[in-house]
Design a protein around this motif. Structure first.
Motif, PDB file in Angstrom:
ATOM      1  N   ASN A 111       0.843  -1.191   0.000  1.00 23.22           N
ATOM      2  CA  ASN A 111       0.000   0.000   0.000  1.00 23.22           C
ATOM      3  C   ASN A 111       0.882   1.246   0.000  1.00 23.22           C
ATOM      4  N   GLU A 118      -4.715  -2.077  -7.883  1.00 24.90           N
ATOM      5  CA  GLU A 118      -5.119  -0.843  -8.546  1.00 24.90           C
ATOM      6  C   GLU A 118      -4.521   0.387  -7.856  1.00 24.90           C
ATOM      7  N   LYS A 119      -4.587   0.411  -6.527  1.00 24.17           N
ATOM      8  CA  LYS A 119      -4.090   1.570  -5.781  1.00 24.17           C
ATOM      9  C   LYS A 119      -2.583   1.729  -5.942  1.00 24.17           C
ATOM     10  N   TYR A 163      -1.702   2.753  -9.557  1.00 26.95           N
ATOM     11  CA  TYR A 163      -2.003   4.167  -9.775  1.00 26.95           C
ATOM     12  C   TYR A 163      -0.923   5.040  -9.135  1.00 26.95           C
TER      13      TYR A 163
END
Length: 201
Positions: free
Chosen positions: A45, A164-165, A168
Motif C-alpha cells: 500500500n 489498482e491503488k 495508480y
C-alpha cells in the motif's frame, strides 16, 4: 509451490501483519506469487511504498495527487530547429523515479528491436541490423513521451501484478499532467515497455 516462493510469501505476510492494516485484506498469496514471478518487489500500500522510497507518507501523497507541482519546466533547442520542452523533477520525485526504474522497470524483458535507453546498447547496435539493406526508413515521433498517457502507464504496473491503488501510485510518480514527461528518470524504460505491444514478433 517451491520452497523459495513459500519463504518469500512468509516474509511479506509477516510484514503485512506488522503493518496492522485497517483496510480490507485484498492482497493475497496469489498477489505475492505474481509479483514474485515477475521479479518485482511486493508493495502492499502507500504506507509500505513510502517506506521503500524513504519518504514521508504525507510527501508521497502530495507527489501522487499533484505530481506536476514537483517539476521544473524549461525548453532546449533541437539540432534541426525548434525546441523541446523538458520537465525536470525535483530531487525527492527524481529519487522515487530512480527507485521505480531500478527495482521494477530495469530488468523487465524488452523486445529485441528496442535499442534506445538500454544498457550495453548504442547507436552502433541500433544500426548493425540494417547494414547492407537497400533502404532505411528513419522517423522521429513528435512528442513521443507526452503522447503516452497515464492510463497506459498504469496498465504496465497492473500487468506486473500490482493492485489498482499501488499501480495508480506508481504511475502518478512517473507521470505529469496525465502523461509521461520528457525528463523523468522512468520515462525511457516505461516507453520501451509500452511500445513493445505494437512491435512485431
Amino acid at each position: 509451490m517451491q520452497s523459495s516462493t513459500l519463504q518469500y510469501y512468509a516474509y511479506w505476510k509477516q510484514y503485512y501483519v506488522f503493518l496492522k492494516e485497517n483496510e480490507p485484506k485484498v492482497l493475497t498469496q496469489l498477489y505475492i506469487e505474481k509479483l514474485f514471478r515477475n521479479q518485482v518487489p511486493v508493495i502492499w500500500n502507500l504506507q509500505h511504498l513510502s517506506e521503500l522510497l524513504g519518504v514521508k507518507i504525507s510527501t508521497l501523497g502530495h507527489m501522487i495527487s499533484k505530481p506536476h507541482a514537483f517539476y521544473r519546466h524549461f525548453e532546449i533547442p533541437k539540432r534541426q530547429g525548434g525546441s523541446r520542452q523538458i520537465s525536470a523533477p525535483q530531487p525527492v520525485l527524481l529519487e522515487a523515479q530512480r527507485w521505480i526504474k531500478l527495482h521494477i522497470l530495469q530488468e523487465l524483458p524488452l523486445h529485441p528491436a528496442a535499442k534506445g535507453f538500454r544498457r550495453q546498447q548504442s547507436i552502433c547496435s541500433n544500426a548493425a541490423p540494417h547494414l547492407g539493406r537497400p533502404y532505411l526508413l528513419k522517423m522521429d515521433l513528435k512528442n513521443f513521451f507526452p503522447s503516452i498517457s497515464m492510463h497506459r502507464v498504469i496498465s504496465v504496473f497492473r500487468h506486473l501484478g500490482y493492485s489498482e491503488k499501488v499501480a495508480y501510485a506508481l504511475a502518478a510518480l512517473c507521470c505529469s499532467r496525465q502523461a509521461l514527461p520528457q525528463g523523468a528518470a522512468s520515462s525511457p524504460d516505461l516507453s520501451n515497455h509500452i511500445a513493445r505491444r505494437w512491435m512485431p514478433g
